[in-house]
Scaffold this active site. Structure first.
Site, mmCIF file in Angstrom:
data_model
loop_
_atom_site.group_PDB
_atom_site.id
_atom_site.type_symbol
_atom_site.label_atom_id
_atom_site.label_comp_id
_atom_site.label_asym_id
_atom_site.label_seq_id
_atom_site.Cartn_x
_atom_site.Cartn_y
_atom_site.Cartn_z
ATOM 1 N N TYR A 266 -37.299 -47.641 80.389
ATOM 2 C CA TYR A 266 -38.051 -46.523 80.660
ATOM 3 C C TYR A 266 -39.549 -47.139 80.806
ATOM 4 O O TYR A 266 -40.006 -47.798 80.121
ATOM 5 C CB TYR A 266 -38.207 -45.547 79.877
ATOM 6 C CG TYR A 266 -36.938 -44.651 79.760
ATOM 7 C CD1 TYR A 266 -35.986 -44.721 80.714
ATOM 8 C CD2 TYR A 266 -36.766 -43.810 78.610
ATOM 9 C CE1 TYR A 266 -34.531 -44.041 80.431
ATOM 10 C CE2 TYR A 266 -35.462 -43.300 78.377
ATOM 11 C CZ TYR A 266 -34.493 -43.366 79.408
ATOM 12 O OH TYR A 266 -33.434 -42.681 79.147
ATOM 13 N N GLU B 26 -36.838 -22.572 64.832
ATOM 14 C CA GLU B 26 -36.496 -22.058 65.678
ATOM 15 C C GLU B 26 -37.557 -20.846 66.347
ATOM 16 O O GLU B 26 -37.670 -20.535 67.409
ATOM 17 C CB GLU B 26 -35.029 -21.301 65.613
ATOM 18 C CG GLU B 26 -34.061 -22.120 65.505
ATOM 19 C CD GLU B 26 -32.756 -21.418 65.635
ATOM 20 O OE1 GLU B 26 -31.543 -21.826 65.671
ATOM 21 O OE2 GLU B 26 -32.905 -20.259 64.775
#
Length: 403
Positions: A307, A384
């Protein structure tokens, strides 16, 4: 001037759809998939978007999903990205929704990225008439070393809405278990490093371990390369242009009394500029070739180019910072002092489109971020509740760009 997102109610809407966000995330977490072919993730995304007014396009060579939301008026295009793939890792979190797939785990939080992006699409679809332009939702497989973003670009991701509809700005969030939950961390310029794989095979001549003078032992040559490569980093590269070279894998021989014919080294090079990257490639080849020769051996050097550097553009970072400060409070937006040497294939998008990636804090409650199991750990856990922040940030960035 940025939209006053503090008055939009986006955080409230994100909490209203939190049950959907959590359910989608946990489904993906239970069923992690690796690489470019993620049929379950693709189907979960399609189901989550099925009742929304989106134009959906499926990848041909991968299981990518591209969804386009057209606003009520003409205008530019903003791209929002979420990656979908997992890691080859056995999960040891003890979560009730832990991976059911042996040897696979969502240890980098990509399951949360998908869930956040799908819920942001739902919120923005409900505000369609407020959008002057369109949102391009990029659900991407194969981020973990598989070049998924490059596949999507090659298949026409950026031209999905026609030449006039190419994205003018692109944003991505990446959750981190070692940052305080709900914080946004970002910086202009290089954010993450380029990553290349180095493979070196040293060839000598095998023989009896008791008579090394009758052989050409490749092991001392390989060992000398490890030290020489580290010296190269500090003596041949500009100290103001950081680079990291780690030899992480060495393999040679079969038993204690045989000198092997070959030795193998494998590692990673991380860099923050094309110039440093090119110079390091030259030095690696030179050092390994000549160190082998000094020991009477030969070296085959292979560098797999990975990358590119992930580079945030200044205006996009300024916008993201202002939008997040208005949405979350200025104290929850942190300017990173330095890049990190991990790599990210959103870099392919940012080579084509001005934009920014930011980190979303996801450290679990009651856990010290400094000691929390990090991303890529078999024990990593994400808060979460932080996903509602991510959902609202995605939606706010799109509303601001298309106000």
């Amino acid at each position: 001037m940025s939209l006053d997102v503090s008055k939009t109610g986006l955080l409230g809407e994100a909490h209203d759809v939190q049950h959907r966000t959590v359910a989608l995330r946990r489904d993906l977490h239970r069923h992690p998939e690796i690489g470019l072919n993620l049929p379950h993730a693709r189907d979960v995304v399609l189901a989550a978007l099925s009742d929304l007014p989106l134009q959906v396009h499926l990848g041909r060579s991968t299981s990518s999903v591209v969804a386009v939301l057209d606003g009520g008026r003409p205008g530019p295009t903003v791209l929002l990205r979420g990656d979908m793939d997992a890691l080859p890792l056995h999960e040891d979190t003890g979560l009730a929704f832990a991976s059911t797939v042996p040897g696979a785990m969502h240890a980098c939080g990509h399951d949360t990225h998908v869930a956040m992006l799908a819920s942001a699409a739902r919120i923005l679809a409900g505000r369609r008439d407020e959008l002057a332009g369109r949102v391009l939702f990029m659900f991407q497989p194969g981020e973990e070393g598989w070049h998924g973003a490059r596949y999507m670009i090659d298949e026409g991701l950026l031209d999905r809405t026609g030449p006039a509809g190419r994205p003018e700005v692109a944003y991505a969030l990446h959750i981190s278990a070692t940052l305080p939950a709900g914080e946004i961390h970002v910086r202009p310029g290089p954010l993450m490093a380029a990553a290349d794989v180095i493979k070196v095979t040293v060839t000598g001549r095998g023989g009896h371990a008791s008579a090394p003078h009758d052989a050409l032992d490749p092991v001392p040559a390989a060992a000398a390369m490890v030290g020489a490569l580290q010296t190269m980093i500090t003596r041949r590269l500009d100290a103001h242009q950081p680079a990291v070279l780690t030899v992480a894998h060495i393999r040679a021989g079969t038993t204690n009394n045989i000198i092997p014919e070959t030795a193998f080294l494998e590692g990673t090079l991380r860099s923050l500029s094309p110039q440093t990257r090119e110079r390091a490639h030259e030095e690696i080849r030179r050092i390994c070739t000549h160190t082998a020769l000094a020991h009477g051996c030969t070296a085959e050097v292979e560098i797999e180019v990975g990358y590119p550097v992930t580079v945030n553009t200044g205006p996009a970072v300024s916008t993201l910072t202002d939008v997040c400060a208005a949405l979350l409070g200025r104290d929850r937006v942190v300017t990173m002092p330095t890049p990190i040497m991990g790599a990210e294939d959103f870099s392919y998008v940012l080579e084509k489109v001005p934009g920014a990636m930011a980190f979303l804090g996801g450290c679990p409650p009651g856990t010290d971020p400094a000691t929390a199991p990090p991303n890529h750990s078999n024990r990593v856990v994400f808060d979460e509740a932080a996903m509602a922040t991510g959902v609202a940030v995605y939606a706010a960035l799109a509303l601001d760009a298309l106000r």
